[in-house]
Scaffold this motif. Structure first.
Motif, PDB file in Angstrom:
ATOM      1  N   ASN A   4      31.542  42.858 -44.943  1.00 51.19           N
ATOM      2  CA  ASN A   4      33.189  42.425 -44.631  1.00 51.19           C
ATOM      3  C   ASN A   4      34.008  43.753 -44.962  1.00 51.19           C
ATOM      4  OD1 ASN A   4      32.278  39.668 -44.318  1.00 51.19           O
ATOM      5  ND2 ASN A   4      32.579  39.299 -46.575  1.00 51.19           N
ATOM      6  N   LYS A   5      33.352  44.777 -44.411  1.00 51.77           N
ATOM      7  CA  LYS A   5      34.101  46.164 -44.467  1.00 51.77           C
ATOM      8  C   LYS A   5      34.493  46.564 -45.980  1.00 51.77           C
ATOM      9  CE  LYS A   5      34.997  45.794 -39.441  1.00 51.77           C
ATOM     10  NZ  LYS A   5      35.965  45.912 -38.542  1.00 51.77           N
ATOM     11  N   GLY A   6      34.048  46.380 -46.819  1.00 52.48           N
ATOM     12  CA  GLY A   6      34.565  46.525 -48.113  1.00 52.48           C
ATOM     13  C   GLY A   6      34.566  47.774 -48.689  1.00 52.48           C
ATOM     14  N   VAL A   7      33.926  48.651 -47.996  1.00 49.40           N
ATOM     15  CA  VAL A   7      34.226  50.102 -48.433  1.00 49.40           C
ATOM     16  C   VAL A   7      34.973  50.775 -47.108  1.00 49.40           C
ATOM     17  CG1 VAL A   7      32.963  52.344 -48.953  1.00 49.40           C
ATOM     18  CG2 VAL A   7      31.953  50.172 -49.980  1.00 49.40           C
ATOM     19  N   LEU A   8      35.974  51.350 -47.435  1.00 50.81           N
ATOM     20  CA  LEU A   8      36.942  52.107 -46.605  1.00 50.81           C
ATOM     21  C   LEU A   8      37.078  51.327 -45.170  1.00 50.81           C
ATOM     22  CD1 LEU A   8      35.847  55.754 -47.627  1.00 50.81           C
ATOM     23  CD2 LEU A   8      37.875  54.301 -48.365  1.00 50.81           C
ATOM     24  N   GLY A   9      36.989  50.117 -45.282  1.00 45.82           N
ATOM     25  CA  GLY A   9      36.970  49.619 -43.804  1.00 45.82           C
ATOM     26  C   GLY A   9      35.846  49.727 -42.950  1.00 45.82           C
ATOM     27  N   LEU A  10      34.820  50.245 -43.592  1.00 50.56           N
ATOM     28  CA  LEU A  10      33.786  50.330 -42.655  1.00 50.56           C
ATOM     29  C   LEU A  10      32.778  49.251 -42.339  1.00 50.56           C
ATOM     30  CD1 LEU A  10      32.827  53.935 -44.050  1.00 50.56           C
ATOM     31  CD2 LEU A  10      33.709  53.450 -41.889  1.00 50.56           C
ATOM     32  N   ASP A  11      32.173  49.199 -41.254  1.00 49.27           N
ATOM     33  CA  ASP A  11      31.226  47.779 -40.797  1.00 49.27           C
ATOM     34  C   ASP A  11      29.920  48.481 -41.106  1.00 49.27           C
ATOM     35  OD1 ASP A  11      30.336  45.740 -39.887  1.00 49.27           O
ATOM     36  OD2 ASP A  11      30.362  46.194 -37.742  1.00 49.27           O
ATOM     37  N   PHE A  12      29.220  47.976 -41.962  1.00 50.69           N
ATOM     38  CA  PHE A  12      27.721  48.327 -42.445  1.00 50.69           C
ATOM     39  C   PHE A  12      26.753  46.918 -41.921  1.00 50.69           C
ATOM     40  CE2 PHE A  12      29.401  51.422 -45.138  1.00 50.69           C
ATOM     41  CZ  PHE A  12      28.569  52.129 -45.138  1.00 50.69           C
ATOM     42  N   ASP A  13      25.717  47.404 -41.372  1.00 51.69           N
ATOM     43  CA  ASP A  13      24.727  46.505 -41.081  1.00 51.69           C
ATOM     44  C   ASP A  13      23.641  46.656 -42.245  1.00 51.69           C
ATOM     45  OD1 ASP A  13      25.683  45.453 -38.435  1.00 51.69           O
ATOM     46  OD2 ASP A  13      24.969  47.148 -37.782  1.00 51.69           O
ATOM     47  N   ARG A  14      22.949  45.303 -42.430  1.00 50.45           N
ATOM     48  CA  ARG A  14      21.832  45.348 -43.387  1.00 50.45           C
ATOM     49  C   ARG A  14      20.604  45.332 -42.844  1.00 50.45           C
ATOM     50  NH1 ARG A  14      20.580  40.602 -47.362  1.00 50.45           N
ATOM     51  NH2 ARG A  14      21.422  39.473 -45.631  1.00 50.45           N
ATOM     52  N   GLN A  15      19.688  46.205 -43.103  1.00 51.91           N
ATOM     53  CA  GLN A  15      18.218  46.276 -42.830  1.00 51.91           C
ATOM     54  C   GLN A  15      18.326  46.250 -41.237  1.00 51.91           C
ATOM     55  OE1 GLN A  15      15.798  46.482 -44.689  1.00 51.91           O
ATOM     56  NE2 GLN A  15      16.774  45.972 -46.544  1.00 51.91           N
ATOM     57  N   LYS A  16      18.567  47.541 -40.870  1.00 50.62           N
ATOM     58  CA  LYS A  16      18.787  48.055 -39.689  1.00 50.62           C
ATOM     59  C   LYS A  16      17.705  48.875 -38.800  1.00 50.62           C
ATOM     60  CE  LYS A  16      21.422  48.794 -35.730  1.00 50.62           C
ATOM     61  NZ  LYS A  16      21.492  47.791 -35.070  1.00 50.62           N
ATOM     62  N   PRO A  17      17.227  48.302 -37.888  1.00 49.06           N
ATOM     63  CA  PRO A  17      16.207  49.103 -37.156  1.00 49.06           C
ATOM     64  C   PRO A  17      16.494  50.215 -36.546  1.00 49.06           C
ATOM     65  CG  PRO A  17      15.798  46.702 -36.617  1.00 49.06           C
ATOM     66  CD  PRO A  17      17.183  46.884 -37.391  1.00 49.06           C
ATOM     67  N   LEU A  18      15.935  51.323 -36.513  1.00 49.97           N
ATOM     68  CA  LEU A  18      16.502  52.643 -35.872  1.00 49.97           C
ATOM     69  C   LEU A  18      15.283  53.531 -35.751  1.00 49.97           C
ATOM     70  CD1 LEU A  18      19.203  53.972 -38.340  1.00 49.97           C
ATOM     71  CD2 LEU A  18      19.553  52.688 -36.202  1.00 49.97           C
ATOM     72  N   ASP A  19      14.887  53.476 -34.499  1.00 48.58           N
ATOM     73  CA  ASP A  19      13.709  54.374 -33.671  1.00 48.58           C
ATOM     74  C   ASP A  19      12.593  53.457 -34.354  1.00 48.58           C
ATOM     75  OD1 ASP A  19      12.706  56.538 -32.560  1.00 48.58           O
ATOM     76  OD2 ASP A  19      11.888  57.288 -34.361  1.00 48.58           O
ATOM     77  N   SER A  20      11.864  53.959 -35.142  1.00 46.58           N
ATOM     78  CA  SER A  20      10.434  53.278 -35.805  1.00 46.58           C
ATOM     79  C   SER A  20      10.536  52.944 -37.102  1.00 46.58           C
ATOM     80  CB  SER A  20       9.423  54.343 -35.435  1.00 46.58           C
ATOM     81  OG  SER A  20       8.909  54.706 -34.216  1.00 46.58           O
ATOM     82  N   ILE A  72      21.107  43.651 -52.950  1.00 45.04           N
ATOM     83  CA  ILE A  72      22.066  42.451 -52.950  1.00 45.04           C
ATOM     84  C   ILE A  72      23.354  42.795 -53.363  1.00 45.04           C
ATOM     85  CG2 ILE A  72      22.497  40.288 -54.031  1.00 45.04           C
ATOM     86  CD1 ILE A  72      19.308  39.615 -53.781  1.00 45.04           C
ATOM     87  N   LEU A  73      23.232  43.610 -54.552  1.00 48.64           N
ATOM     88  CA  LEU A  73      24.393  44.227 -55.240  1.00 48.64           C
ATOM     89  C   LEU A  73      25.534  44.950 -54.402  1.00 48.64           C
ATOM     90  CD1 LEU A  73      23.145  44.551 -58.882  1.00 48.64           C
ATOM     91  CD2 LEU A  73      24.735  42.771 -58.153  1.00 48.64           C
ATOM     92  N   LEU A  74      24.541  45.960 -53.709  1.00 47.69           N
ATOM     93  CA  LEU A  74      25.260  46.715 -52.752  1.00 47.69           C
ATOM     94  C   LEU A  74      25.855  46.201 -51.816  1.00 47.69           C
ATOM     95  CD1 LEU A  74      26.407  49.832 -52.369  1.00 47.69           C
ATOM     96  CD2 LEU A  74      24.260  50.353 -51.235  1.00 47.69           C
ATOM     97  N   TRP A  75      25.046  45.140 -51.131  1.00 46.19           N
ATOM     98  CA  TRP A  75      25.593  44.510 -49.836  1.00 46.19           C
ATOM     99  C   TRP A  75      26.742  43.755 -50.367  1.00 46.19           C
ATOM    100  CZ3 TRP A  75      26.264  44.854 -45.156  1.00 46.19           C
ATOM    101  CH2 TRP A  75      26.158  43.667 -44.305  1.00 46.19           C
ATOM    102  N   ASP A  76      26.953  43.265 -51.485  1.00 44.95           N
ATOM    103  CA  ASP A  76      28.250  42.524 -51.759  1.00 44.95           C
ATOM    104  C   ASP A  76      29.360  43.152 -51.614  1.00 44.95           C
ATOM    105  OD1 ASP A  76      26.937  39.992 -52.361  1.00 44.95           O
ATOM    106  OD2 ASP A  76      26.739  40.087 -54.472  1.00 44.95           O
ATOM    107  N   VAL A  77      29.224  44.576 -51.764  1.00 45.89           N
ATOM    108  CA  VAL A  77      30.371  45.508 -51.915  1.00 45.89           C
ATOM    109  C   VAL A  77      30.608  45.980 -50.269  1.00 45.89           C
ATOM    110  CG1 VAL A  77      31.449  47.607 -52.534  1.00 45.89           C
ATOM    111  CG2 VAL A  77      30.119  46.122 -54.083  1.00 45.89           C
ATOM    112  N   LEU A  78      29.458  46.324 -49.494  1.00 44.94           N
ATOM    113  CA  LEU A  78      29.442  46.760 -48.185  1.00 44.94           C
ATOM    114  C   LEU A  78      29.912  45.897 -47.225  1.00 44.94           C
ATOM    115  CD1 LEU A  78      26.409  49.325 -48.225  1.00 44.94           C
ATOM    116  CD2 LEU A  78      28.743  49.955 -48.585  1.00 44.94           C
TER     117      LEU A  78
END
Length: 127
Positions: free
Chosen positions: A36-52, A28-34
């Motif tokens: 809305n592009k809160g770090v260097l304008g980067l778009d992050f997804d939370r709990q993202k499925p990748l492969d398996s 939760i704490l890290l997501w609050d920063v990440l």
């Protein structure tokens, strides 16, 4: 620049949703920063499925996954290692932080992410 799309197992979508609804304090704490592009304008997804797998945070642009290792990772070192190797074979790069680092030293966590991103951006600049 073309982004790589990493397919995932369909059943992971529902599990990812449940993980988002039951986040740890560090997530939760890290997501609050990440968010809305809160770090260097980067778009992050939370709990993202990748492969398996499901990664805590993922930036498609950089193929960067950020993992927060809490108590649940204490006894799964070998599994984490295999998981990381598999994701790296797909082009994903991982940054790992402990639950305690995020809760007690967010400034350093953010600096580490920013330094990693800046290094990757520098590598992609034409000479």
């Amino acid at each position: 620049m073309r982004r790589t799309i990493i397919p995932y197992k369909p059943y992971l979508k529902e599990l990812a949703k449940k993980l988002r609804q039951n986040s740890t304090l560090a997530e939760i704490l890290l997501w609050d920063v990440l968010k809305n592009k809160g770090v260097l304008g980067l778009d992050f997804d939370r709990q993202k499925p990748l492969d398996s797998y499901i990664v805590d945070f993922y930036c498609k642009e950089l193929q960067l996954a950020i993992e927060i290792d809490g108590d649940s990772h204490d006894y799964t070192f070998e599994e984490d290692e295999l998981r990381q190797q598999r994701l790296e074979s797909l082009g994903v790069r991982l940054l790992r932080f402990t639950d305690e680092e995020v809760k007690q030293d967010m400034g350093n966590v953010l600096r580490t992410i920013e330094i990693w991103v800046e290094e990757k951006r520098e590598q992609k600049k034409p000479l």
